[in-house]
Design an enzyme around this catalytic site. Structure first.
Site, PDB file in Angstrom:
ATOM      1  N   SER A 181      34.853  41.371  30.815  1.00  0.00           N
ATOM      2  CA  SER A 181      36.212  41.222  32.247  1.00  0.00           C
ATOM      3  C   SER A 181      35.447  41.139  33.384  1.00  0.00           C
ATOM      4  CB  SER A 181      37.128  42.415  31.965  1.00  0.00           C
ATOM      5  OG  SER A 181      37.442  42.398  30.521  1.00  0.00           O
ATOM      6  N   ASP A 185      26.615  38.268  22.375  1.00  0.00           N
ATOM      7  CA  ASP A 185      27.478  37.347  21.569  1.00  0.00           C
ATOM      8  C   ASP A 185      27.478  35.842  22.017  1.00  0.00           C
ATOM      9  OD1 ASP A 185      29.340  36.320  20.005  1.00  0.00           O
ATOM     10  OD2 ASP A 185      31.095  37.561  20.947  1.00  0.00           O
ATOM     11  N   LEU A 240      29.100  33.386  20.868  1.00  0.00           N
ATOM     12  CA  LEU A 240      30.405  32.898  20.926  1.00  0.00           C
ATOM     13  C   LEU A 240      31.043  33.033  22.326  1.00  0.00           C
ATOM     14  CD1 LEU A 240      32.641  31.100  19.714  1.00  0.00           C
ATOM     15  CD2 LEU A 240      33.718  33.336  19.034  1.00  0.00           C
ATOM     16  N   LYS A 266      35.300  58.328  34.322  1.00  0.00           N
ATOM     17  CA  LYS A 266      35.260  59.084  33.127  1.00  0.00           C
ATOM     18  C   LYS A 266      33.869  59.756  33.137  1.00  0.00           C
ATOM     19  CE  LYS A 266      38.611  56.952  30.182  1.00  0.00           C
ATOM     20  NZ  LYS A 266      39.284  56.152  31.510  1.00  0.00           N
ATOM     21  N   TYR A 290      31.825  58.921  25.736  1.00  0.00           N
ATOM     22  CA  TYR A 290      31.804  57.819  26.616  1.00  0.00           C
ATOM     23  C   TYR A 290      31.403  57.886  27.926  1.00  0.00           C
ATOM     24  CZ  TYR A 290      33.276  53.888  29.692  1.00  0.00           C
ATOM     25  OH  TYR A 290      33.212  52.947  30.800  1.00  0.00           O
ATOM     26  N   LYS A 306      27.774  57.649  30.260  1.00  0.00           N
ATOM     27  CA  LYS A 306      28.027  57.022  31.768  1.00  0.00           C
ATOM     28  C   LYS A 306      27.368  57.697  32.862  1.00  0.00           C
ATOM     29  CE  LYS A 306      29.326  52.961  32.266  1.00  0.00           C
ATOM     30  NZ  LYS A 306      28.851  51.875  32.266  1.00  0.00           N
ATOM     31  N   VAL A 321      40.742  49.438  35.353  1.00  0.00           N
ATOM     32  CA  VAL A 321      40.919  48.246  35.542  1.00  0.00           C
ATOM     33  C   VAL A 321      42.021  47.460  34.846  1.00  0.00           C
ATOM     34  CG1 VAL A 321      39.916  45.863  36.030  1.00  0.00           C
ATOM     35  CG2 VAL A 321      38.398  47.898  36.169  1.00  0.00           C
ATOM     36  N   VAL A 365      45.772  49.740  29.012  1.00  0.00           N
ATOM     37  CA  VAL A 365      47.029  50.076  28.659  1.00  0.00           C
ATOM     38  C   VAL A 365      47.837  49.005  28.844  1.00  0.00           C
ATOM     39  CG1 VAL A 365      47.305  51.207  30.973  1.00  0.00           C
ATOM     40  CG2 VAL A 365      48.630  51.868  28.963  1.00  0.00           C
TER      41      VAL A 365
HETATM   42  N1  LIG Z   1      37.282  48.187  32.028  1.00  0.00           N
HETATM   43  C1  LIG Z   1      37.587  49.125  32.783  1.00  0.00           C
HETATM   44  O1  LIG Z   1      38.754  49.664  33.041  1.00  0.00           O
HETATM   45  C2  LIG Z   1      36.460  49.969  33.493  1.00  0.00           C
HETATM   46  C3  LIG Z   1      36.562  50.897  34.397  1.00  0.00           C
HETATM   47  C4  LIG Z   1      35.525  51.455  34.817  1.00  0.00           C
HETATM   48  C5  LIG Z   1      34.428  51.255  34.622  1.00  0.00           C
HETATM   49  N2  LIG Z   1      33.973  50.272  33.729  1.00  0.00           N
HETATM   50  C6  LIG Z   1      32.602  49.714  33.432  1.00  0.00           C
HETATM   51  O2  LIG Z   1      32.610  48.425  33.876  1.00  0.00           O
HETATM   52  C7  LIG Z   1      31.594  47.735  33.168  1.00  0.00           C
HETATM   53  C8  LIG Z   1      32.118  46.390  32.571  1.00  0.00           C
HETATM   54  O3  LIG Z   1      33.491  46.603  31.951  1.00  0.00           O
HETATM   55  P1  LIG Z   1      34.096  45.478  31.212  1.00  0.00           P
HETATM   56  O4  LIG Z   1      35.519  45.983  31.503  1.00  0.00           O
HETATM   57  O5  LIG Z   1      33.677  44.397  31.947  1.00  0.00           O
HETATM   58  O6  LIG Z   1      33.859  45.500  29.748  1.00  0.00           O
HETATM   59  P2  LIG Z   1      33.953  44.424  28.421  1.00  0.00           P
HETATM   60  O7  LIG Z   1      34.855  43.447  28.920  1.00  0.00           O
HETATM   61  O8  LIG Z   1      34.180  45.184  27.460  1.00  0.00           O
HETATM   62  O9  LIG Z   1      32.398  43.659  28.644  1.00  0.00           O
HETATM   63  C9  LIG Z   1      31.135  44.171  28.331  1.00  0.00           C
HETATM   64  C10 LIG Z   1      30.130  43.462  28.286  1.00  0.00           C
HETATM   65  O10 LIG Z   1      28.993  43.799  27.813  1.00  0.00           O
HETATM   66  C11 LIG Z   1      28.380  43.062  26.938  1.00  0.00           C
HETATM   67  N3  LIG Z   1      27.429  44.017  25.984  1.00  0.00           N
HETATM   68  C12 LIG Z   1      27.875  44.933  25.276  1.00  0.00           C
HETATM   69  N4  LIG Z   1      26.975  45.577  24.652  1.00  0.00           N
HETATM   70  C13 LIG Z   1      25.670  45.016  25.032  1.00  0.00           C
HETATM   71  C14 LIG Z   1      24.530  45.342  24.729  1.00  0.00           C
HETATM   72  N5  LIG Z   1      24.066  46.236  23.951  1.00  0.00           N
HETATM   73  N6  LIG Z   1      23.589  44.407  25.320  1.00  0.00           N
HETATM   74  C15 LIG Z   1      24.115  43.214  26.262  1.00  0.00           C
HETATM   75  N7  LIG Z   1      25.492  43.235  26.543  1.00  0.00           N
HETATM   76  C16 LIG Z   1      26.019  44.033  25.935  1.00  0.00           C
HETATM   77  C17 LIG Z   1      29.464  42.439  26.206  1.00  0.00           C
HETATM   78  O11 LIG Z   1      29.127  41.249  25.499  1.00  0.00           O
HETATM   79  P3  LIG Z   1      28.372  40.946  24.122  1.00  0.00           P
HETATM   80  O12 LIG Z   1      29.546  41.887  23.163  1.00  0.00           O
HETATM   81  O13 LIG Z   1      28.623  39.559  23.767  1.00  0.00           O
HETATM   82  O14 LIG Z   1      27.169  41.721  24.271  1.00  0.00           O
HETATM   83  C18 LIG Z   1      30.310  41.956  27.268  1.00  0.00           C
HETATM   84  O15 LIG Z   1      30.011  41.111  27.834  1.00  0.00           O
HETATM   85  C19 LIG Z   1      30.965  48.820  32.095  1.00  0.00           C
HETATM   86  O16 LIG Z   1      29.909  49.352  32.151  1.00  0.00           O
HETATM   87  C20 LIG Z   1      32.327  49.670  32.144  1.00  0.00           C
HETATM   88  O17 LIG Z   1      31.768  51.083  31.793  1.00  0.00           O
HETATM   89  C21 LIG Z   1      35.370  49.531  33.264  1.00  0.00           C
END
Ligand SMILES: NC(=O)c1ccc[n+]([C@@H]2O[C@H](COP(=O)([O-])OP(=O)(O)OC[C@H]3O[C@@H](n4cnc5c(N)ncnc54)[C@H](OP(=O)(O)O)[C@@H]3O)[C@@H](O)[C@H]2O)c1
Length: 328
Positions: A15, A39, A41, A127, A135, A139, A168, A175
């Site tokens: 995202s 991934d 795809l 978190k 988790y 972090k 986010v 949610v």
């Molecule tokens: N979303 C929230 O509410 C939120 C809030 C605060 C902080 N964050 C932080 O923001 C960051 C991004 O979040 P997001 O919402 O964009 O997450 P997301 O949509 O779940 O995306 C996660 C990404 O990481 C990749 N990934 C997962 N494991 C991997 C690995 N071992 N090696 C390489 N790539 C990997 C996934 O692609 P593949 O599965 O293809 O590898 C995907 O591109 C994270 O660090 C999260 O902790 C998110």
């Protein structure tokens, strides 16, 4: 700042990553933008939308240091967004969460140092402040690794910082899409864990813009925290479905009533700027830094001892209308 530069984003298909790529291409003309994730795809699908000549799609796992080193050759800026981020999944699969979120962070640090990257920003989360689940704990370790990495730079130009923010809205697995799915399926009530529960709220665009700005601000060693509004979960549910009652299901394992972004135990290290806070490193980084003035000349002041930036005692609250505008 990003014109003509090579940028790598781990987790670029997520995202945050997709929004980040869109914003970079809208505002700058980088030389290369490398999306690094596992991934094929997700990369294939992303490439349908983002096929600009500067885009590169690298398959790789942050657990694989050698692949990260290859990918970072010639790279100027790294944003580390790859993570396992589902709280229950991390509790159930702790070894996997540690491998991706901690060992992966360590590999990103090492690869960035080896490749003489200019600046690295790692994404953190509320978190990670006073963590109560794995988790958040992974972090927090990641934050510590990126802050301490500034001690390992020696004569290199590389600098590391972290950005910490809250929920986010609309991101995968969050949610809002969950409630919308329940509403669309004809739910008779929306599940609320506790009537007083609050969360910090940010949009993806706001999160991305904050990260981009911090590449300009950072000196190395900071945890940047944006000032963002809070919302009560009951108000969020009312805004999405004004007529549905709430089913109080109890706080789930690893959940907090309110989230924290700047813990009171870090108040002696916290500086307040106009639109953000900076948490200084607990240890001194290997070079002299005055964190009260950043690279853009913005000035911060120390918060009072004991200050906590908490979603329950926040002085900014998201109204129903502002929230509905946010989620579209
Ligand atoms: N979303 C929230 O509410 C939120 C809030 C605060 C902080 N964050 C932080 O923001 C960051 C991004 O979040 P997001 O919402 O964009 O997450 P997301 O949509 O779940 O995306 C996660 C990404 O990481 C990749 N990934 C997962 N494991 C991997 C690995 N071992 N090696 C390489 N790539 C990997 C996934 O692609 P593949 O599965 O293809 O590898 C995907 O591109 C994270 O660090 C999260 O902790 C998110």
């Amino acid at each position: 700042m990003f014109n003509g530069k090579n940028i790598l984003i781990t987790g670029g298909t997520g995202s945050f990553g997709q929004t980040y790529v869109r914003r970079i291409l809208e505002r700058w003309t980088p030389n290369k933008v490398i999306v690094f994730s596992r991934d094929e795809l997700k990369q294939f699908e992303m490439a349908q939308n983002y096929d600009a000549p500067e885009m590169r799609y690298f398959l790789g796992d942050v657990r694989d240091g050698a692949r990260l080193r290859e990918a970072m050759t010639g790279v100027d800026f790294v944003i580390h967004a790859a993570a396992l981020k589902q709280v229950p999944a991390a509790e159930y699969n702790p070894f996997e969460a540690i491998k991706t979120n901690i060992h992966g962070a360590q590999n990103v640090v090492r690869a960035a140092l080896d490749a003489d990257v200019d600046r690295v920003i790692a994404l953190s989360t509320d978190k990670a402040a006073n963590p109560v689940n794995l988790y958040g704990a992974t972090k927090l370790c990641s934050d510590k690794l990126f802050v301490a990495a500034n001690n390992m730079v020696g004569a290199r130009r590389t600098r590391f910082a972290a950005v910490r923010y809250g929920n986010v809205v609309n991101s995968r697995g969050s949610v809002v899409p969950y409630f919308r799915k329940l509403i669309a399926a004809g739910a008779e009530a929306l599940p609320i864990t506790h009537p007083d529960m609050t969360r910090f709220m940010i949009t993806l665009d706001q999160g991305v813009d904050f990260v981009l700005k911090n590449f300009e601000r950072m000196q190395g060693g900071e945890i940047f925290v944006p000032k963002i509004p809070s919302m009560k979960m009951t108000d969020l549910a009312h805004a999405l479905a004004p007529d549905l009652p709430h089913d109080i299901v109890g706080i789930r394992p690893g959940e907090k009533l309110h989230e924290v972004m700047c813990p009171s135990d870090d108040s002696h290290l916290t500086l307040e700027f106009d639109d953000h806070y900076v948490i200084e490193p607990t240890i001194s980084v290997g070079f002299a830094v005055d964190f009260s003035v950043n690279r853009l000349g913005e000035r911060g002041v120390r918060v009072p001892l004991g200050f906590e930036y908490n979603s329950g005692s926040n002085d900014r609250w998201l109204s129903r209308d502002a929230f509905l505008e946010m989620v579209g």
